[in-house]
Design a protein around this motif. Structure first.
Motif, PDB file in Angstrom:
ATOM      1  N   ASP A 169       0.830  -1.209   0.000  1.00 40.91           N
ATOM      2  CA  ASP A 169       0.000   0.000   0.000  1.00 40.91           C
ATOM      3  C   ASP A 169       0.865   1.259   0.000  1.00 40.91           C
ATOM      4  O   ASP A 169       0.548   2.227  -0.691  1.00 40.91           O
ATOM      5  N   ASP A 170       1.959   1.246   0.750  1.00 44.27           N
ATOM      6  CA  ASP A 170       2.876   2.395   0.735  1.00 44.27           C
ATOM      7  C   ASP A 170       3.480   2.599  -0.651  1.00 44.27           C
ATOM      8  O   ASP A 170       3.597   3.718  -1.133  1.00 44.27           O
ATOM      9  N   TRP A 171       3.883   1.496  -1.294  1.00 46.77           N
ATOM     10  CA  TRP A 171       4.444   1.577  -2.641  1.00 46.77           C
ATOM     11  C   TRP A 171       3.398   2.138  -3.605  1.00 46.77           C
ATOM     12  O   TRP A 171       3.713   3.007  -4.412  1.00 46.77           O
ATOM     13  N   LEU A 172       2.177   1.636  -3.508  1.00 49.25           N
ATOM     14  CA  LEU A 172       1.109   2.137  -4.377  1.00 49.25           C
ATOM     15  C   LEU A 172       0.840   3.621  -4.119  1.00 49.25           C
ATOM     16  O   LEU A 172       0.626   4.394  -5.053  1.00 49.25           O
ATOM     17  N   ARG A 173       0.855   3.999  -2.857  1.00 49.13           N
ATOM     18  CA  ARG A 173       0.606   5.397  -2.491  1.00 49.13           C
ATOM     19  C   ARG A 173       1.664   6.312  -3.114  1.00 49.13           C
ATOM     20  O   ARG A 173       1.376   7.428  -3.511  1.00 49.13           O
ATOM     21  N   HIS A 174       2.892   5.799  -3.222  1.00 39.51           N
ATOM     22  CA  HIS A 174       3.985   6.602  -3.763  1.00 39.51           C
ATOM     23  C   HIS A 174       3.999   6.603  -5.291  1.00 39.51           C
ATOM     24  O   HIS A 174       4.156   7.642  -5.917  1.00 39.51           O
ATOM     25  N   PHE A 175       3.865   5.415  -5.907  1.00 43.30           N
ATOM     26  CA  PHE A 175       4.023   5.297  -7.355  1.00 43.30           C
ATOM     27  C   PHE A 175       2.709   5.262  -8.140  1.00 43.30           C
ATOM     28  O   PHE A 175       2.671   5.679  -9.295  1.00 43.30           O
ATOM     29  N   LEU A 176       1.657   4.732  -7.554  1.00 38.05           N
ATOM     30  CA  LEU A 176       0.348   4.655  -8.222  1.00 38.05           C
ATOM     31  C   LEU A 176      -0.738   5.109  -7.251  1.00 38.05           C
ATOM     32  O   LEU A 176      -1.571   4.310  -6.813  1.00 38.05           O
ATOM     33  N   PRO A 177      -0.768   6.385  -6.896  1.00 37.65           N
ATOM     34  CA  PRO A 177      -1.687   6.850  -5.858  1.00 37.65           C
ATOM     35  C   PRO A 177      -3.153   6.595  -6.169  1.00 37.65           C
ATOM     36  O   PRO A 177      -3.958   6.404  -5.255  1.00 37.65           O
ATOM     37  N   TRP A 178      -3.515   6.525  -7.438  1.00 42.53           N
ATOM     38  CA  TRP A 178      -4.911   6.261  -7.802  1.00 42.53           C
ATOM     39  C   TRP A 178      -5.315   4.826  -7.477  1.00 42.53           C
ATOM     40  O   TRP A 178      -6.500   4.511  -7.421  1.00 42.53           O
ATOM     41  N   LEU A 179      -4.345   3.940  -7.204  1.00 44.29           N
ATOM     42  CA  LEU A 179      -4.627   2.545  -6.906  1.00 44.29           C
ATOM     43  C   LEU A 179      -4.429   2.228  -5.413  1.00 44.29           C
ATOM     44  O   LEU A 179      -4.746   1.133  -4.973  1.00 44.29           O
ATOM     45  N   SER A 180      -3.961   3.193  -4.619  1.00 45.10           N
ATOM     46  CA  SER A 180      -3.744   2.938  -3.193  1.00 45.10           C
ATOM     47  C   SER A 180      -5.086   2.832  -2.472  1.00 45.10           C
ATOM     48  O   SER A 180      -6.128   3.185  -3.011  1.00 45.10           O
ATOM     49  N   SER A 181      -5.039   2.329  -1.243  1.00 41.76           N
ATOM     50  CA  SER A 181      -6.271   2.070  -0.497  1.00 41.76           C
ATOM     51  C   SER A 181      -6.982   3.341  -0.052  1.00 41.76           C
ATOM     52  O   SER A 181      -8.169   3.303   0.237  1.00 41.76           O
ATOM     53  N   ALA A 182      -6.281   4.447   0.001  1.00 42.72           N
ATOM     54  CA  ALA A 182      -6.890   5.715   0.410  1.00 42.72           C
ATOM     55  C   ALA A 182      -6.081   6.854  -0.178  1.00 42.72           C
ATOM     56  O   ALA A 182      -4.910   6.687  -0.509  1.00 42.72           O
ATOM     57  N   PRO A 183      -6.687   8.019  -0.299  1.00 38.32           N
ATOM     58  CA  PRO A 183      -5.935   9.173  -0.795  1.00 38.32           C
ATOM     59  C   PRO A 183      -4.771   9.505   0.132  1.00 38.32           C
ATOM     60  O   PRO A 183      -4.805   9.187   1.325  1.00 38.32           O
ATOM     61  N   GLY A 184      -3.761  10.138  -0.381  1.00 41.81           N
ATOM     62  CA  GLY A 184      -2.578  10.492   0.412  1.00 41.81           C
ATOM     63  C   GLY A 184      -2.877  11.392   1.597  1.00 41.81           C
ATOM     64  O   GLY A 184      -2.175  11.366   2.581  1.00 41.81           O
ATOM     65  N   ASN A 185      -3.940  12.168   1.520  1.00 46.59           N
ATOM     66  CA  ASN A 185      -4.252  13.092   2.612  1.00 46.59           C
ATOM     67  C   ASN A 185      -5.248  12.493   3.607  1.00 46.59           C
ATOM     68  O   ASN A 185      -5.703  13.181   4.507  1.00 46.59           O
ATOM     69  N   ASP A 186      -5.594  11.210   3.454  1.00 47.33           N
ATOM     70  CA  ASP A 186      -6.512  10.539   4.381  1.00 47.33           C
ATOM     71  C   ASP A 186      -5.763  10.220   5.657  1.00 47.33           C
ATOM     72  O   ASP A 186      -4.776   9.496   5.656  1.00 47.33           O
ATOM     73  N   VAL A 187      -6.217  10.748   6.787  1.00 52.60           N
ATOM     74  CA  VAL A 187      -5.536  10.568   8.070  1.00 52.60           C
ATOM     75  C   VAL A 187      -6.288   9.536   8.885  1.00 52.60           C
ATOM     76  O   VAL A 187      -7.511   9.556   8.985  1.00 52.60           O
ATOM     77  N   GLN A 188      -5.511   8.630   9.498  1.00 48.97           N
ATOM     78  CA  GLN A 188      -6.082   7.595  10.359  1.00 48.97           C
ATOM     79  C   GLN A 188      -6.683   8.255  11.588  1.00 48.97           C
ATOM     80  O   GLN A 188      -6.068   9.105  12.215  1.00 48.97           O
ATOM     81  N   PRO A 189      -7.918   7.848  11.993  1.00 45.54           N
ATOM     82  CA  PRO A 189      -8.504   8.421  13.193  1.00 45.54           C
ATOM     83  C   PRO A 189      -7.630   8.176  14.414  1.00 45.54           C
ATOM     84  O   PRO A 189      -7.099   7.088  14.602  1.00 45.54           O
ATOM     85  N   GLY A 190      -7.446   9.193  15.209  1.00 46.58           N
ATOM     86  CA  GLY A 190      -6.648   9.089  16.421  1.00 46.58           C
ATOM     87  C   GLY A 190      -5.155   9.228  16.189  1.00 46.58           C
ATOM     88  O   GLY A 190      -4.363   9.071  17.103  1.00 46.58           O
ATOM     89  N   ALA A 191      -4.726   9.470  14.961  1.00 45.34           N
ATOM     90  CA  ALA A 191      -3.298   9.579  14.688  1.00 45.34           C
ATOM     91  C   ALA A 191      -2.818  11.005  14.865  1.00 45.34           C
ATOM     92  O   ALA A 191      -3.530  11.945  14.737  1.00 45.34           O
TER      93      ALA A 191
END
Length: 87
Positions: free
Chosen positions: A65-87
């Motif tokens: 998922d990290d690799w996808l977020r970096h190289f293929l962001p449209w295929l990652s599990s969430a947008p890059g600006n999606d923040v985990q609750p409580g983080a």
């Protein structure tokens, strides 16, 4: 720290949901495929479900998922600006 989605925090749940969805979809096509091809299609449907589950499991691995977020962001599990609750 990179925020994680529920799919990466609970990958087997995401895999199970995908397998269930693929199974339901594939089962609905068995009569049509069997009538069209005249072949026994249950092994093909089982293969479809297993492959979908394996691919979903691989996509749920945090490193993938990290690799996808970096190289293929449209295929990652969430947008890059999606923040985990409580983080």
């Amino acid at each position: 720290m990179t925020p994680t989605t529920t799919q990466t925090r609970h990958p087997w749940r995401a895999t199970a949901r995908t397998i269930l969805a693929a199974l339901v979809g594939a089962l609905s096509l068995i009569p049509t495929v069997a009538a069209t091809t005249g072949l026994e299609t249950v092994p093909a449907v089982a293969q479809l479900v297993v492959v979908a589950g394996v691919i979903t499991r691989i996509l749920a691995v945090p490193g993938v998922d990290d690799w996808l977020r970096h190289f293929l962001p449209w295929l990652s599990s969430a947008p890059g600006n999606d923040v985990q609750p409580g983080a």
